[in-house]
Design an enzyme around this catalytic site. Structure first.
Site: not given
Length: 159
Positions: A76-78, A114-115, A129
């Protein structure tokens, strides 16, 4: 008035928030994460002596890519035209860990928390990793929002 979830409509259904009516403002967010590891893994990452190469350099690029692609991973992030992404990775010799900081900026109608969180997370995951051949017991966290500014909700600073 009680706080409500913005991604839930009146019928209780998930939807993407309409930001069309919002004004464009300068927005910024900073998120951090930490990855702790064994002395051997810490020394190898810090010195760049891993079979896979320069973990810090690769992790920095991965964090930048993650911020740019957040809307493809978080449903739901733009999608946003980010204006700045800065990833810093700082070794902490006392704890055999690396502190990750992700700063993200945009001139837009929605924030970049969120970014920044995605960038910090993916940066730490990439270090994992790169070094997992030496230490599979590495620990990532906490990952958290430190600061955000701009938009209707104003400024937030973690205390």
């Amino acid at each position: 008035m009680a706080e409500k979830l913005t991604h839930i409509n009146e019928d209780g259904e998930v939807h993407m928030v309409d930001v069309g009516g919002k004004i464009v403002t300068q927005r910024q967010a900073v998120a951090t994460s930490r990855i702790s590891m064994s002395q051997a893994a810490f020394d190898a990452v810090k010195s760049g002596n891993l079979k896979k190469g320069d973990a810090i350099g690769v992790a920095r690029v991965a964090g930048i890519m993650a911020a740019k692609n957040t809307s493809q991973m978080i449903p739901l992030c733009h999608p946003l035209a980010l204006t700045k992404i800065e990833i810093s990775i700082t070794p902490d010799d006392a704890t055999n860990s690396f502190e990750v900081s992700a700063l993200v900026r945009v001139e837009g109608k929605t924030g970049v928390e969120m970014e920044a969180l995605t960038a910090a997370s993916v940066t730490a995951l990439t270090i994992y990793d790169m070094a997992k051949a030496i230490d599979k017991s590495m620990v990532i966290g906490p990952t958290q929002l430190e600061q955000k500014s701009g938009g209707k909700s104003g400024t937030y600073n973690r205390e």
